[in-house]
Design a protein around this motif. Structure first.
Motif, PDB file in Angstrom:
ATOM      1  N   UNK A 204     -20.719  -3.476 -21.836  1.00 34.82           N
ATOM      2  CA  UNK A 204     -21.739  -2.436 -21.816  1.00 34.82           C
ATOM      3  C   UNK A 204     -22.307  -3.266 -22.357  1.00 34.82           C
ATOM      4  N   UNK A 205     -21.973  -4.197 -23.538  1.00 33.11           N
ATOM      5  CA  UNK A 205     -23.434  -5.114 -23.988  1.00 33.11           C
ATOM      6  C   UNK A 205     -24.116  -6.295 -23.086  1.00 33.11           C
ATOM      7  N   UNK A 206     -25.277  -5.466 -22.666  1.00 29.79           N
ATOM      8  CA  UNK A 206     -26.233  -6.624 -21.949  1.00 29.79           C
ATOM      9  C   UNK A 206     -28.111  -6.020 -23.160  1.00 29.79           C
ATOM     10  N   UNK A 207     -28.153  -7.168 -23.893  1.00 28.02           N
ATOM     11  CA  UNK A 207     -29.435  -6.771 -23.776  1.00 28.02           C
ATOM     12  C   UNK A 207     -30.174  -7.259 -23.108  1.00 28.02           C
ATOM     13  N   UNK A 208     -30.625  -7.752 -22.031  1.00 33.55           N
ATOM     14  CA  UNK A 208     -30.890  -8.452 -21.879  1.00 33.55           C
ATOM     15  C   UNK A 208     -31.484  -7.957 -20.551  1.00 33.55           C
ATOM     16  N   UNK A 209     -30.513  -7.258 -20.151  1.00 29.07           N
ATOM     17  CA  UNK A 209     -30.598  -6.017 -18.946  1.00 29.07           C
ATOM     18  C   UNK A 209     -32.410  -5.953 -18.351  1.00 29.07           C
ATOM     19  N   UNK A 210     -32.410  -5.331 -19.153  1.00 26.80           N
ATOM     20  CA  UNK A 210     -34.231  -4.869 -18.538  1.00 26.80           C
ATOM     21  C   UNK A 210     -35.353  -6.572 -18.184  1.00 26.80           C
ATOM     22  N   UNK A 211     -34.206  -7.602 -18.229  1.00 24.90           N
ATOM     23  CA  UNK A 211     -35.216  -8.062 -17.403  1.00 24.90           C
ATOM     24  C   UNK A 211     -34.502  -8.808 -16.578  1.00 24.90           C
ATOM     25  N   UNK A 212     -33.685  -8.079 -15.604  1.00 24.68           N
ATOM     26  CA  UNK A 212     -32.975  -8.097 -14.383  1.00 24.68           C
ATOM     27  C   UNK A 212     -33.342  -7.609 -13.908  1.00 24.68           C
TER      28      UNK A 212
END
Length: 189
Positions: free
Chosen positions: A48-56
């Motif tokens: 659930x916690x993926x603060x850098x997901x927008x970069x993937x």
């Protein structure tokens, strides 16, 4: 950089494409090519916690994007070719250059097989501090620490700060706060 909502970003891009807005703007603004800046390519994670997901992006997304670019008759070119085309007369063919920032390991394990399958050129930008073993990927370490802990204590500006991060929302808030604070620090600190 504060965490972005990847779902909203994707929805906005899809809406622009599906509505025809992108084609309408293409006629008005012209332009011969584009450089796509990508960062991480790896299978989707379920945490659930993926603060850098927008970069993937996923390997499947990369595969479909390259297939679409080919279908739309874009030339997929190297950075050298981008530079050459930038100083010559405009070509009637549109082009795209794929670049990857950071030199993450997943570039080899997840992106390269897709790029090789399509036989397309790409450029990798690696921060020079990392091969020299001087750089620290603090943003990844910060994500890992916040993901696994429920309470975190830090000394910030000579004051002890305590943070309860028992739920996902609190984890995102702390990540955004600490990432902003760390980016504002002078390099020696």
């Amino acid at each position: 950089m504060p965490s972005e909502n990847p779902f909203l970003a994707r929805a906005g891009l899809e809406l622009a494409y599906l509505s025809g807005y992108s084609r309408l703007m293409q006629r008005r603004t012209g332009g011969a090519g584009v450089i796509l800046r990508l960062e991480r390519v790896r299978p989707r994670r379920t945490t659930r916690f993926q603060p850098l997901r927008s970069r993937e992006i996923t390997p499947r997304f990369l595969d479909r994007a390259i297939a679409a670019l080919k279908r739309w008759k874009f030339d997929i070119v190297s950075m050298d070719e981008v530079c050459r085309r930038a100083v010559t007369l405009a070509s009637p063919r549109r082009f795209v250059c794929l670049t990857f920032d950071g030199g993450y390991r997943d570039l080899i394990t997840s992106a390269y097989p897709v790029l090789a399958k399509h036989g397309v050129p790409f450029t990798i930008y690696v921060p020079t501090a990392f091969p020299d073993r001087l750089g620290e990927a603090w943003w990844l370490a910060l994500e890992d620490v916040i993901a696994r802990e429920n309470r975190i204590s830090l000394v910030i500006d000579r004051k002890e700060q305590r943070f309860n991060v028992g739920n996902t929302s609190e984890k995102y808030q702390l990540y955004d706060f600490l990432a902003g604070w760390m980016r504002a620090l002078p390099p020696p600190r």
